[in-house]
Structure formats: structure tokens, C-alpha cells
Motif scaffolding. Sequence first.
Motif, PDB file in Angstrom:
ATOM      1  N   LEU A  80       4.713  67.216 -50.216  1.00  0.00           N
ATOM      2  CA  LEU A  80       4.258  65.678 -50.430  1.00  0.00           C
ATOM      3  C   LEU A  80       2.919  65.447 -50.939  1.00  0.00           C
ATOM      4  O   LEU A  80       2.571  64.813 -51.973  1.00  0.00           O
ATOM      5  CB  LEU A  80       4.602  64.713 -49.571  1.00  0.00           C
ATOM      6  N   ASP A  81       1.901  66.065 -50.088  1.00  0.00           N
ATOM      7  CA  ASP A  81       0.461  65.836 -50.530  1.00  0.00           C
ATOM      8  C   ASP A  81      -0.002  66.634 -51.822  1.00  0.00           C
ATOM      9  O   ASP A  81      -0.718  65.783 -52.736  1.00  0.00           O
ATOM     10  CB  ASP A  81      -0.346  66.512 -49.477  1.00  0.00           C
ATOM     11  N   GLU A  84       1.525  64.228 -54.651  1.00  0.00           N
ATOM     12  CA  GLU A  84       0.755  62.913 -54.830  1.00  0.00           C
ATOM     13  C   GLU A  84      -0.510  63.219 -55.375  1.00  0.00           C
ATOM     14  O   GLU A  84      -1.040  62.398 -55.867  1.00  0.00           O
ATOM     15  CB  GLU A  84       0.846  62.279 -53.235  1.00  0.00           C
ATOM     16  N   ALA A 110      12.606  62.723 -48.995  1.00  0.00           N
ATOM     17  CA  ALA A 110      11.070  62.500 -48.421  1.00  0.00           C
ATOM     18  C   ALA A 110      10.336  62.051 -49.914  1.00  0.00           C
ATOM     19  O   ALA A 110       9.527  60.881 -49.817  1.00  0.00           O
ATOM     20  CB  ALA A 110      10.554  63.628 -47.763  1.00  0.00           C
ATOM     21  N   CYS A 111      10.641  62.636 -50.985  1.00  0.00           N
ATOM     22  CA  CYS A 111      10.049  62.230 -52.243  1.00  0.00           C
ATOM     23  C   CYS A 111      10.358  60.779 -52.691  1.00  0.00           C
ATOM     24  O   CYS A 111       9.750  60.043 -53.175  1.00  0.00           O
ATOM     25  CB  CYS A 111      10.348  63.315 -53.439  1.00  0.00           C
ATOM     26  N   GLU A 113      11.452  58.308 -50.786  1.00  0.00           N
ATOM     27  CA  GLU A 113      10.596  57.566 -49.765  1.00  0.00           C
ATOM     28  C   GLU A 113       9.448  57.229 -50.209  1.00  0.00           C
ATOM     29  O   GLU A 113       8.732  56.154 -49.947  1.00  0.00           O
ATOM     30  CB  GLU A 113      10.878  58.035 -48.415  1.00  0.00           C
ATOM     31  N   LYS A 114       8.850  58.195 -51.187  1.00  0.00           N
ATOM     32  CA  LYS A 114       7.310  58.172 -51.169  1.00  0.00           C
ATOM     33  C   LYS A 114       6.873  57.781 -52.772  1.00  0.00           C
ATOM     34  O   LYS A 114       6.059  57.709 -53.446  1.00  0.00           O
ATOM     35  CB  LYS A 114       6.640  59.523 -51.132  1.00  0.00           C
ATOM     36  N   ASP A 115       8.328  57.417 -53.436  1.00  0.00           N
ATOM     37  CA  ASP A 115       8.257  57.038 -54.760  1.00  0.00           C
ATOM     38  C   ASP A 115       7.876  58.090 -55.874  1.00  0.00           C
ATOM     39  O   ASP A 115       7.245  57.862 -56.862  1.00  0.00           O
ATOM     40  CB  ASP A 115       7.437  55.847 -55.239  1.00  0.00           C
TER      41      ASP A 115
END
Length: 286
Positions: A80-81, A84, A110-111, A113-115
Motif C-alpha cells: 500500500l505504501d 500511495e 485494502a486498496c 479502502e485506501k481509494d
Amino acid sequence: MIVKIQKSFAQQVGTLYLVPTPIGNLEDMTFRAVKTLQTVDLIASEDTRNTQKLLNHFEVKVPQKSLHEHNYNERIPELLDFLESGKSIAQVSDAGMPSISDPGHELVVACIEKDIPVVSLPGATAGMTALIASGLLPQPFFFYGFLQRKRSVQKKELDELKGQSATLIFYESPHRIKETLKNILEVFGNREVVICRELTKLYEEYLRGTAEELIEYLSEHSLKGECCLLVSGATETAEEEIFTGTLKEQVEEMISGGTSSKEAIKSVAKRHGLKKQDVYKEYHEL
């Protein structure tokens, strides 16, 4: 609830691409899939050693990181980091579509949820490939994937599925498929079944017949390669077909298909709501 809208190709962060890989024949890899693997910044693989063979074949030099059922809790925050920061990832499984009986779903959630955009590429998947050539009704269908291995749990799963009118699609190991068919015969009755093995490979093979016929075939033959198991859905006449003949004849019919006398007696008793002892006496003419 607030509706979340994803604009797949208009974003400032990186993108997660879900890339299908061949289920056997490397020529089933699409141009878009190869290009995506060549242009992303990282490839998240179920098994990096297996995927490296594919990357070598298509001359893809992008680095990999493993992502599988044993490490996704630790790996997902790292990925995710990475996304992003504006970089993109291609996720692949060993064969076919990510998330379909393979790892992948947790990273997708997970992606979202993080848009972070999630883009799925079309490609090979064993269930659909086998279904359209099976001869069974292609729609509606119910994809189930792998059944549980333990017999009692598997029979409970099948019992919950026996009323489905849709064609059922399972994945199964060649070493377990005969026992699975016995459970299907006991729970569903003698339905039409298709086994497809070695899909897209040189020894691709379709075996078509009733559950009893395939059990008898497997009593004399062994299979190799992962199997796709398709079973016809329930019909209004199915019950009538199952219950034909005397109790003794029904037991004998199941035994001829490879079921033990004990299991056949138990199954026939269940069909008619009788005690096993009553069917036992009828079968042995006591």
C-alpha cells in the motif's frame, strides 16, 4: 452509505493491476497482460519462482515480491505504501485469475479502502474455459472452487448445494476426485458430470458421463493434473430418477457404481426417510 466511485485511468496515486496468467498454454497470455507486466514498477506474485519462469519467457525484467496466504498480513501495508507513492503493482497468481481460488482478495479490499484504483485485466480462468466446452448448461452456473477435504464436512457442503439448478463448478485434485464423486453421488444422486483435466495443455482431456459411470471409470484408471469438475444442476425430474426401483435395486445400483454397501444402504435410507436397519434387511432379504 457513501458511494465510492473509481476512475480507473485518471488518478494521482499508483494502480493495482490484476493480471491473469496462462493456466497451461503460454500462448494464452494476452498482449495487454505482457505489456502491463513490462511497465509496472513491481509484480506481486503468489510464488516468485514460478512466476519468474513466465517473466523470463516474455523477457520481463520487473522485480517481484511474494504475496500469498502465509504473508499477506505483513506484506499488504508495504505494498500500500508503494502504491500511495505513485508507483504501480501487477498482482499475479501461479495460474489464471488472482483471487479465484488463489491469493489476491485481501490486497484488493485494502486498496479499495485506501481509494487506490484496482484494474482487472481479462484472461484465462479454468472454470469458464471448461464450462463452455463441457456440454452442460453454461448458464446459470455456480462457481464453488475447492470443496473441503474432510469427508463429513464436504458432504455437508454438498448437501447445501444439492438444490441448486445451476451447473456447479468445482476444482479438485486428481488424487481426491474419485472420493468426491462418491460423495456427489450419495448426496446429489446420479447426475451428469464432466471432468476436465490438463486444460490448454497437450494432454487436455474431457471425461463425460454420469457420476456412477465416472466412478466406475476411475476405479480402473488414474488421472494426472489439476481437474475441473462440473456437475449438472438439480432438475424437477431428478428426484424421480433417483428413486426408481426397489430399495434392494437402488442399493445394488449404487454399489455397481463403486459405492460401498454400507454407504449405499445409508444413502438409500436417507432418500426415503427410512431407518438404515430397514434398508439393510430389505437388501439382504432378511
